[in-house]
Each structure stands twice: as C-alpha cells, then as structure tokens.
Design an enzyme around this catalytic site. Structure first.
Site, mmCIF file in Angstrom:
data_model
loop_
_atom_site.group_PDB
_atom_site.id
_atom_site.type_symbol
_atom_site.label_atom_id
_atom_site.label_comp_id
_atom_site.label_asym_id
_atom_site.label_seq_id
_atom_site.Cartn_x
_atom_site.Cartn_y
_atom_site.Cartn_z
ATOM 1 N N ALA A 35 14.533 29.956 9.149
ATOM 2 C CA ALA A 35 14.696 30.292 7.731
ATOM 3 C C ALA A 35 13.686 29.577 6.845
ATOM 4 O O ALA A 35 13.268 30.104 5.821
ATOM 5 C CB ALA A 35 16.106 29.930 7.300
ATOM 6 N N GLY A 37 10.621 28.042 7.833
ATOM 7 C CA GLY A 37 9.225 27.929 8.213
ATOM 8 C C GLY A 37 8.988 28.282 9.664
ATOM 9 O O GLY A 37 9.912 28.669 10.386
ATOM 10 N N ASP A 150 24.973 18.042 9.737
ATOM 11 C CA ASP A 150 24.925 19.282 10.526
ATOM 12 C C ASP A 150 24.356 19.016 11.918
ATOM 13 O O ASP A 150 23.523 19.767 12.406
ATOM 14 C CB ASP A 150 24.091 20.335 9.781
ATOM 15 C CG ASP A 150 24.226 21.725 10.400
ATOM 16 O OD1 ASP A 150 25.258 21.993 11.056
ATOM 17 O OD2 ASP A 150 23.301 22.539 10.250
#
Length: 366
Positions: A35, A37, A150
């Site tokens: 998303a 790069g 995350d």
C-alpha cells in the site's frame, strides 16, 4: 518542463514503475510492493552487499501521506539495533525542494519474512532463538517510547541464518484505514487494541509475540477470529472469562456488560494446549498471553525468562540512547511544509555503521 536531476543517477523501469538510482546501487530487481510503496533489491558496489531499496508511493499526495512518510523516515533514522530494521542510506534525485517529488529508503536486505515460512516445522530451539530476537528488538523499540501495535509474522524479516529484524514499527496509526482502506490482521493483536476496552501499554506487542510463538510451535494460528467479536470469543476460550477484578478495569461500558453477561470459565491448561512444548516454553506463553495488561510481561521481563538462559547475552539487550521525538507530528503542516522537513532530513543524513551481532548461531532457517 523537464526536471533538473542530480548527476550520478540512472533511470530504470522496475515492475512497470520508473525508479531513479544512484550509480552506487547496481542490478536492481523487484522484490514486492504494498500500500505504501515498492521494494527492490540492489547491490551496493562499495561494499558488495545486497540492500533493499524502498520507493514510497506518492509521498506528497496529501498531508496524511506526507506526515506518514516523514514519520517513517525519522523512525528508521532513529533505530540502531541488530533486531530492528534501520536506515543505511536515504536519497532523492531532486536537486532542490522545488523539484522534490520522490525519495528512496535504503535498508539491509533480508531474504524472507516469517509469514512466508509459517508452514514449515520449527524446532523448539529455532523458536527460542527467533523469539529471543523479537524480544530484544522490542525492548529496544519500547525503550525509545515506541509501540509497534501491529506485530505479525509478515513484518518480522528473517534471513537464511535465522537472523531476525522487526519492520514497520510505530506506523500502525489510525491513518492506515484512511489511506488504504486496509483492515489490519487482528489475529495477532492484543484484545485491548482490538476492542479499545482498557488502557494499553507496550505489552500489546508482547501479546503478539505470544501468538506468533504459539503458531510456530503448533503450526496453527492460535486466535483466528472471523470478526472482532469472534476474535474475542476465540481469545476467551483460551484465557478464560475474567472475573470482577479485571472487569472493573474496563473503560468501555459495552465491553463491561458483555463480559459480565458471559458465564465465568477458567483459563485453559497450556500444557494441554501446547503438548509438544517444553515446560519453560509453556510457562513463557502463559505469561505473555495474559489478558490483564498490568500482569503481562514486559520485553525486559520476558528476556529474563529461564527459557532464554542458554542464549542470553545482556550486552545485546540494549536500549535506545534517547526517546524518539515525534513533537513535529502533532503539528498540522501543509504538504509543502512536510516536504521541506523531509528534504532537510535527507540532506543532513549521514550513514552510521550498522551494529550487528558478531556471534553466529550456526542455525539455518531451513
């Protein structure tokens, strides 16, 4: 009007995208894209080493994109630990802020990530070594005042010598959904992050390590929820439904009444849940997969667990020299202002020799 570019650069199409590279980086090859790069590998002709180069996708498309690009650059610049990805170089082909549109981040190249190899059988010795490195990296990141939020197999990079580096730390912000519409994988996320039901601290990442360690030991995802409520149900089947002491800590009224409506159930016996794991591995999992954030181990406490006794080298369990300064991110700046700050950071960047471990485990990934 054609843009004036720096000398010593060459252009190349990589996976249908135009890249500009300094002549010091040879043989670029596409590695992957996401998303934010695309990444290619290249050989640094000064050292002969393989590097990973990331070209950010439209970094100045909006204030949100520009701010995220600034944060990513600063986070990478701040990191100097062998188990955390850091910056070898950063460059732009632009000669001034006026023609500044793209910049590239150069990092150590890692062959794969845990997500891609989760299907393989891991010996407990290998699990121990990989988890030890995760915890060393987290201790360092946390000491800089950063929470990953995350952590999952896909952002744990590994090479063939079983050396591990943590990626994408401190970037899991509320802007993610706004920028990409992408819903983060909840399977490895701590319940307090998924549900915002109570205060959270750096031990959210320790919960994720527990989930990843459990999966490496069993070959199965521990909590594979289909949605938020199902995720909680799966978790409570293992941790048991908590009692009044825990419920009192919940800030969220809906979560409070939901937990109170459930019949209380005890915590599962972890020796039965992980029958092939050693007693020490089971004990560590039990302490990392603790529902109460105030009782869950910190990274430093987990490193001191007897499971890691044979591996420990306290000299490698370092902390950041100073906390990460994100004061500027609280400002509402325009794209042009973010651009000026990023350009200045690139101009002032001086590479520091990466400090990787001198010892070798002698372990191979496969």
């Amino acid at each position: 009007m054609s843009l004036i570019r720096k000398r010593g650069f060459y252009k190349q199409d990589i996976n249908k995208t135009a890249w500009e590279l300094p002549k010091t980086y040879l043989a670029p090859a596409h590695v992957g894209s996401g998303a934010y790069g695309a990444v290619c590998s290249a050989i640094d002709k000064r050292t002969g080493e393989k590097v990973a180069i990331k070209k950010l996708s439209r970094p100045f498309q909006s204030e949100i994109f520009a701010k995220r690009a600034y944060r990513e650059l600063l986070l990478l610049k701040h990191m100097h630990h062998e188990n955390v990805i850091g910056l070898l170089d950063v460059y732009t082909p632009a000669t001034s802020v006026r023609n500044f549109q793209d910049f590239y981040l150069v990092m150590p190249f890692m062959q794969t990530d845990l997500q891609k190899i989760m299907g393989m059988e891991f010996s407990e010795e290998k699990v121990q070594y990989l988890v030890y490195q995760m915890l060393k990296g987290l201790k360092y990141i946390h000491s800089a005042g950063i929470v990953h939020r995350d952590l999952k197999p896909g952002n744990l990079a590994v090479n063939e010598d079983c050396e591990l580096k943590i990626l994408d730390f401190g970037l899991a912000r509320h802007t993610d959904a706004e920028m990409t519409g992408y819903v983060v994988t909840r399977w490895y996320r701590a319940p307090e992050v998924i549900l915002s039901w109570m205060h959270y601290n750096q031990t959210v990442d320790i919960w994720s390590v527990g989930c990843i360690m459990a999966e490496m030991l069993t070959g199965k995802t521990l909590f594979k929820g289909k949605d938020y409520l199902d995720q909680l149900t799966q978790i409570l089947k293992v941790t048991g439904v908590p009692g009044a002491e825990f419920v009192q800590k919940l800030k969220d009224k809906a979560a409070k009444s939901y937990i109170q409506s459930l019949p209380q159930s005890p915590k599962k016996d972890f020796t039965q849940l992980f029958p092939r794991a050693s007693p020490q591995a089971v004990d560590l999992l039990d302490k990392m997969l603790e529902l109460d954030v105030d009782k869950r181990l910190t990274a430093a406490q987990a490193l001191a667990h007897p499971l890691f006794e044979p591996l420990r080298d306290p000299e490698e369990e370092t902390e950041a020299q100073q906390p990460f300064d994100d004061a500027l991110e609280r400002e509402n700046l325009s794209v042009d202002e973010w651009k000026q700050h990023i350009y200045k950071e690139i101009a002032n960047f001086s590479p520091i020799a990466r400090k990787d471990s001198r010892r070798r485990s002698g372990m191979k990934l496969q």
